[in-house]
Scaffold this active site. Structure first.
Site, PDB file in Angstrom:
ATOM      1  N   ARG A  47       0.853  -1.195   0.000  1.00  0.00           N
ATOM      2  CA  ARG A  47       0.000   0.000   0.000  1.00  0.00           C
ATOM      3  C   ARG A  47       0.881   1.235   0.000  1.00  0.00           C
ATOM      4  O   ARG A  47       0.644   2.194  -0.725  1.00  0.00           O
ATOM      5  CB  ARG A  47      -0.959   0.004   1.207  1.00  0.00           C
ATOM      6  CG  ARG A  47      -1.662   1.360   1.385  1.00  0.00           C
ATOM      7  CD  ARG A  47      -2.886   1.315   2.283  1.00  0.00           C
ATOM      8  NE  ARG A  47      -2.738   0.481   3.447  1.00  0.00           N
ATOM      9  CZ  ARG A  47      -1.979   0.770   4.506  1.00  0.00           C
ATOM     10  NH1 ARG A  47      -1.278   1.884   4.558  1.00  0.00           N
ATOM     11  NH2 ARG A  47      -1.913  -0.071   5.515  1.00  0.00           N
ATOM     12  N   TYR A  99     -16.792  16.215 -14.515  1.00  0.00           N
ATOM     13  CA  TYR A  99     -17.277  14.828 -14.573  1.00  0.00           C
ATOM     14  C   TYR A  99     -18.361  14.597 -13.518  1.00  0.00           C
ATOM     15  O   TYR A  99     -18.237  15.044 -12.374  1.00  0.00           O
ATOM     16  CB  TYR A  99     -16.071  13.914 -14.322  1.00  0.00           C
ATOM     17  CG  TYR A  99     -16.393  12.448 -14.274  1.00  0.00           C
ATOM     18  CD1 TYR A  99     -16.766  11.762 -15.420  1.00  0.00           C
ATOM     19  CD2 TYR A  99     -16.318  11.735 -13.075  1.00  0.00           C
ATOM     20  CE1 TYR A  99     -17.065  10.419 -15.375  1.00  0.00           C
ATOM     21  CE2 TYR A  99     -16.607  10.381 -13.029  1.00  0.00           C
ATOM     22  CZ  TYR A  99     -16.989   9.737 -14.180  1.00  0.00           C
ATOM     23  OH  TYR A  99     -17.282   8.401 -14.132  1.00  0.00           O
ATOM     24  N   LYS A 196      -9.145   5.954 -19.157  1.00  0.00           N
ATOM     25  CA  LYS A 196      -9.503   6.452 -20.483  1.00  0.00           C
ATOM     26  C   LYS A 196      -8.296   6.366 -21.426  1.00  0.00           C
ATOM     27  O   LYS A 196      -7.828   5.276 -21.678  1.00  0.00           O
ATOM     28  CB  LYS A 196     -10.067   7.865 -20.351  1.00  0.00           C
ATOM     29  CG  LYS A 196     -11.059   8.031 -19.169  1.00  0.00           C
ATOM     30  CD  LYS A 196     -12.360   7.275 -19.332  1.00  0.00           C
ATOM     31  CE  LYS A 196     -13.210   7.216 -18.075  1.00  0.00           C
ATOM     32  NZ  LYS A 196     -13.531   8.484 -17.430  1.00  0.00           N
TER      33      LYS A 196
HETATM   34  C1  LIG Z   1     -14.018   8.887 -16.089  1.00  0.00           C
HETATM   35  C2  LIG Z   1     -13.598  10.195 -15.567  1.00  0.00           C
HETATM   36  C3  LIG Z   1     -13.305  10.391 -14.204  1.00  0.00           C
HETATM   37  C4  LIG Z   1     -13.474   9.296 -13.178  1.00  0.00           C
HETATM   38  O1  LIG Z   1     -12.534   8.293 -13.361  1.00  0.00           O
HETATM   39  P1  LIG Z   1     -12.794   6.757 -12.956  1.00  0.00           P
HETATM   40  O2  LIG Z   1     -11.526   6.099 -13.394  1.00  0.00           O
HETATM   41  O3  LIG Z   1     -13.998   6.295 -13.724  1.00  0.00           O
HETATM   42  O4  LIG Z   1     -13.020   6.740 -11.480  1.00  0.00           O
HETATM   43  C5  LIG Z   1     -12.852  11.633 -13.811  1.00  0.00           C
HETATM   44  N1  LIG Z   1     -12.722  12.647 -14.690  1.00  0.00           N
HETATM   45  C6  LIG Z   1     -13.015  12.510 -16.003  1.00  0.00           C
HETATM   46  C7  LIG Z   1     -12.864  13.676 -16.925  1.00  0.00           C
HETATM   47  C8  LIG Z   1     -13.465  11.290 -16.489  1.00  0.00           C
HETATM   48  O5  LIG Z   1     -13.760  11.157 -17.791  1.00  0.00           O
END
Ligand SMILES: *Cc1c(COP(=O)(O)O)cnc(C)c1O
Length: 381
Positions: A47, A99, A196
């Protein structure tokens, strides 16, 4: 210093120091043998620190030009950990179009802990200035935003923030460091949903925070370990593997996005296109100044009265799905999906119409993406 596209592949600890393996090994260990009682070995407990995660963290610090990177179990965990640097009574200015999960975190979690938030259109510097209070500590925003791709001038906001002794935190998920490096524009912390574009293959959920401020780095290291929402070694490896092809992917993503936009411009079913590369797009000049490319997120509106549901359900190649930034083209309807929890009146006021469609253009052959859009639009006649 090698160039960015080379760092993607050779940056961080791309080679294993013990064996010379050209791919960082996955250290699937929770704890490490301590040879001296009371010594302070580099690795103690996973961790606190794990070599596979550390390789990713070092790479991300380098790519965003910060002093330290931190990997988390999701983008949301990264954002929550960054906000936990602050305390009850602290006031934040938050960009209008952040988001949905970040809004949920703010409204349903952080406000309960006594933090205060004011939502502001961060494209408007006067509005930011007007929102600053004695207890304001930071400005948090995304650029480009989701789903309307609104562009905030990062340099201008950070100059304003510094004048008022505020920190600037930028969610750089849409642009990625390939296109935009907010720390070099004056920001203090960058956060990512590595789920992403960074990981890029729709096969892992992960988050990153990077800072160029040594004091904030110490604070984040403490909180990462204390809150414990760390990224495991297998997922750290997947994200690092994805990052190696970021430049290669982004080039094709952007090439395809340009082709798709050209097609949409020529199609009579489409009323409006949101894409910062277009010279008449309101944020175009600022985007051109602060980003290398314009990414591959597109939004467009069908002509009023056309059946959005019928259109998306007739797509065959493009997946109707949330998320973005993967190699496969993903399409979604914000009014029903990602932004469905926002009251309709608020959504319409903010420009997210019922006909708005968000497309994350993938790296398939552009001709196939366009053919799919064309056949599904044809169903609307
Ligand atoms: C998807 C997303 C998040 C959240 O991320 P996770 O990995 O789904 O927890 C935060 N900011 C943006 C711009 C996103 O597209």
């Amino acid at each position: 210093m090698t160039k960015f596209n080379t760092q993607l592949i050779h940056g961080g600890n791309s080679e294993d120091p013990t064996t010379g393996a050209v791919s960082t090994p996955i250290y699937r260990a929770s704890t490490f043998h301590q040879r001296v009682l009371g010594g302070h070995p580099k690795w103690e407990y996973s961790r606190t620190g794990n070599p596979t995660r550390a390789a990713l963290e070092k790479l991300m610090a380098q790519l965003e030009e910060g002093v330290a990177g931190f990997a988390f179990a999701s983008g949301s965990a990264a954002i929550a950990t960054v906000f936990s640097m602050y305390s009850r009574g602290d006031h934040f200015i938050v960009g209008k179009d952040v988001y949905g999960g970040t809004f949920r975190l703010i409204n349903q979690v952080l406000k309960r802990f006594g933090m205060e938030f004011m939502v502001v259109d961060t494209r408007d510097l006067a509005a930011i200035e007007a929102a600053i209070q004695d207890n304001t500590v930071a400005i948090y925003f995304e650029t480009p935003t989701n789903p309307l791709l609104q562009i905030t001038d990062v340099r201008a906001v950070t100059v304003l923030a510094r004048r008022h002794h505020l920190k600037t935190i930028v969610d750089n998920t849409f642009a990625t460091p390939y296109n935009q490096r907010p720390l070099t524009l004056g920001a203090d912390v960058v956060v990512h949903s590595a789920t992403k574009y960074l990981a890029g293959h729709s096969d892992v959920v992960a988050g990153i925070a990077v800072t160029n401020d040594a004091a904030l780095a110490d604070r984040l290291a403490f909180l990462q370990n204390s809150l414990g929402a760390t990224l495991g070694p297998d997922d750290s490896w997947l994200v690092q593997r994805g990052i190696k092809t970021l430049a290669a992917r982004m080039r094709i993503h952007e090439e395809n996005a340009a082709a798709v936009v050209a097609f949409l411009q020529s199609d009579a079913h489409v009323a409006k296109i949101y894409y910062p590369v277009l010279p008449d797009f309101p944020g175009h000049a600022v985007a051109a100044k602060q980003t290398r490319g314009f990414g591959a997120m597109i939004a467009f509106e069908l002509r009023a009265g056309l059946d959005v549901k019928k259109f998306v359900e007739h797509l065959q190649l493009i997946d109707l799905a949330e998320s973005l930034g993967g190699i496969e083209s993903l399409i979604e309807v914000p009014a029903v999906m990602t932004h469905g929890s926002i009251p309709r009146a608020v959504r319409l006021r903010d420009g997210i119409s019922d006909e708005l469609i968000r497309l994350s253009v993938g790296i398939e052959d552009a001709a196939d993406i366009i053919a799919d859009l064309k056949q599904a639009l044809g169903r609307l006649d």
